[in-house]
Design an enzyme around this catalytic site. Sequence first.
Site: not given
Ligand code: ASP
Length: 152
Positions: A12, A40, A42-43, A63, A66
């Site tokens: 990220t 998927r 993510g956040d 990060t 998520g």
């Molecule tokens: N937060 C990110 C996700 O869940 C992953 C990451 O930050 O490494 O997609």
Amino acid sequence: AGAKGADSTKGTVGAVALDGRHHLAAATSTGGMTNKMPGRIGDSPLIGAGTYAKDGTVAASATGHGEVFIRGAATATIAHLMEYSRLGVAQAAHQVLIKQLPQLGGDGGVIALDGKGTFDAPHSSPGMLYGYLTRDGRIITKIFPSESPANE
Ligand code: ASP
């Protein structure tokens, strides 16, 4: 300021910024989690989860796990703690990243910048690479929690 998950060289990348007209902005790009399900989301692209900015309050980019950042409305909660409970950016980010999200099973970190240029980057994960530019033009890079700007 920018940050990158420390567990990967292709993970990220987030950025938060305050411009000369006092506008705040945040952006987050992620490759997702290892072995994620096809489709998927993510956040990172969800406003209020992995990314949030509101003029006068905070710009935040996260990060970490998520799913938990979505459930915890991570970056929106930082903003709400600042607006409704009058916490400073460092306290609000610490409350969410170090106290709330780990209780839900989510480790990670955030870069957060308020409307006055105060910056912090708390993380419950062992390390998080991040850097920022100071008012006098210095570039600072850090990785470990003890190096948090709030501890300076
Ligand atoms: N937060 C990110 C996700 O869940 C992953 C990451 O930050 O490494 O997609």
